[in-house]
Design an enzyme around this catalytic site. Structure first.
Site, mmCIF file in Angstrom:
data_model
loop_
_atom_site.group_PDB
_atom_site.id
_atom_site.type_symbol
_atom_site.label_atom_id
_atom_site.label_comp_id
_atom_site.label_asym_id
_atom_site.label_seq_id
_atom_site.Cartn_x
_atom_site.Cartn_y
_atom_site.Cartn_z
ATOM 1 N N SER A 144 0.856 -1.390 0.052
ATOM 2 C CA SER A 144 -0.013 0.063 -0.027
ATOM 3 C C SER A 144 0.960 1.352 -0.058
ATOM 4 O O SER A 144 0.483 2.264 -0.574
ATOM 5 C CB SER A 144 -0.948 0.131 0.972
ATOM 6 N N HIS A 195 1.808 4.619 4.709
ATOM 7 C CA HIS A 195 1.007 5.501 3.669
ATOM 8 C C HIS A 195 1.529 6.495 3.538
ATOM 9 O O HIS A 195 1.734 7.184 2.550
ATOM 10 C CB HIS A 195 -0.508 5.411 4.023
#
Length: 317
Positions: A144, A195
Site C-alpha cells: 500500500s 501510507h
C-alpha cells in the site's frame, strides 16, 4: 519458502476473477508481473510475516535491510492482497501506458525500496520526538505504501480529475491526503506512517529531485525513455520517408507529428482534412505538397480572391 495453508482465500479468488474480467491481454506487462509476483509470494511467502515486515528495530538497529525487499510483496491476508492488487491493476494500466513499461518497472523498483526507507525514518522521528520506544517495534507489511506513491504520480499526470472518497467528491490533487486520514480512522490497524511514506516518495518524484536522479542514473540505458514526453508510436519505422521525387525528409518528433493537438483535436482535424481531400470542403490544393502528420489548411481568402481563383480554374479548363 513456506506454502500458505488454511481456508479458501475468497479475496484471492475475487482478485483472479476481476483480472480475468479485464483480460490478461489488456494488462501491460509490468503491471501483470507485479500482480503475479504479489500473488505468488502470498501463496508461497519467503518468510513469516513477523520476519518479513519492516520496522525501526529490525531495519535500522539490527540492519536487516533485506526486509526492504520482502515487506512490499507480503500481505497479512487475502483481503489485504485483494484491495492492494485491485488498486495496482487500475493505477498500473494508466501509468504504464503513460510512461512506458521500462520506466514504470524502474519506478516500481525504486519506490518499493524508497518507501520502506522513508517509513523507517518517519518512525525513527516519532521515537525521538515523542520519546516513545514503542514506535521502534511498529512493523509494516504490504504494497500500500507504493500504491500511495503511484496515486500521487497518477494525479500528477492526470490533473483536474475528481475522486470519490467516502461519497465525497474530492479534487484528485488532495484525494491522497483525504484517503490517508480516512483509511486511518476506518481501519486503525493500518500503517499511517507507511501510507504517508508513500505520499512523500510520490511528491519527491513529482516535485522534488527524485525524478532527475533516476533519469541521471538511467542515462546509459537506451531502453529508458523520457517519462515527461509522449511516447512516439512511430519509432519502429524508418527514420526517413521517401517521396515520389526521390527526396528524403527526416520526420519531426511526436509533437511535430500531432501538431501539438490533443486526441480530440487530432480526430477533428483528421475529419476536416478527409473532407477537404474528397472535395467536400469546396477547395482543393493539388499543386501544394502537404507535410506529414496533421495538415493545417491555409487561411480563408476574401470573396474577391476566391472569385479570381474560380476564374483562373475556369480558364484552365
Amino acid at each position: 519458502m513456506q506454502r500458505r495453508q488454511g481456508r479458501v482465500n475468497a479475496g484471492l479468488l475475487l482478485l483472479l476473477y476481476q483480472i480475468s474480467q479485464v483480460g490478461f491481454q489488456n494488462i501491460p506487462s509490468v503491471t501483470l508481473a507485479v500482480l503475479v509476483l504479489n500473488v505468488f509470494f502470498f501463496l508461497n511467502p519467503v518468510r513469516p510475516l513477523h520476519e518479513a515486515c519492516i520496522s525501526v528495530r529490525e531495519a535500522f538497529y539490527r540492519q536487516n535491510w533485506q526486509r526492504l525487499l520482502l515487506s512490499p510483496v507480503h500481505h497479512v491476508d487475502d483481503w489485504h492482497l485483494y484491495y492492494n492488487m485491485i488498486s495496482m491493476l487500475w493505477k498500473g494500466i494508466m501509468l504504464e501506458r503513460k510512461l512506458g513499461s521500462a520506466w514504470f518497472a524502474y519506478i516500481i523498483a525504486v519506490f518499493s525500496v524508497l518507501t520502506g526507507i522513508v517509513y523507517v525514518l518517519l518512525e525513527l522521528m516519532l521515537v525521538k520526538i515523542l520519546n516513545d520506544p514503542s514506535y521502534e517495534m511498529s512493523c509494516a507489511v504490504g504494497f500500500s505504501g507504493v500504491l500511495f506513491a503511484l496515486k500521487v504520480l497518477n494525479n500528477h499526470y492526470n490533473p483536474g480529475r475528481v475522486s470519490s472518497v467516502l461519497g465525497l467528491q474530492i479534487s484528485s490533487k488532495y484525494a491522497c491526503w483525504v484517503e490517508l486520514v480516512a483509511i486511518h480512522f476506518i481501519s486503525p490497524g493500518t500503517s499511517f506512517a507507511g501510507h504517508l511514506a508513500g505520499i512523500l516518495v510520490g511528491l519527491m518524484y513529482t516535485m522534488g529531485p527524485l525524478k532527475k536522479i533516476m533519469k541521471a542514473c538511467a542515462g546509459g540505458f537506451s531502453s529508458f525513455t523520457d517519462p515527461d514526453r509522449p511516447r512516439n508510436y512511430y519509432s519502429g519505422y524508418s527514420e526517413y520517408y521517401r517521396y515520389p521525387d526521390d527526396q528524403y525528409r527526416t520526420p519531426g518528433n511526436y509533437y511535430d507529428y500531432t501538431g501539438g493537438l490533443s486526441e480530440e483535436e487530432q480526430l477533428e482535424r483528421a475529419v476536416l482534412n478527409s473532407l477537404n481531400e474528397r472535395g467536400f470542403g469546396g477547395e482543393t490544393y493539388n499543386n501544394e505538397r502537404r507535410p506529414y502528420g496533421f495538415w493545417f489548411p491555409p487561411e480563408h481568402h476574401s470573396e474577391e480572391e476566391m472569385r479570381r481563383q474560380r476564374l483562373r480554374r475556369f480558364w484552365r479548363q
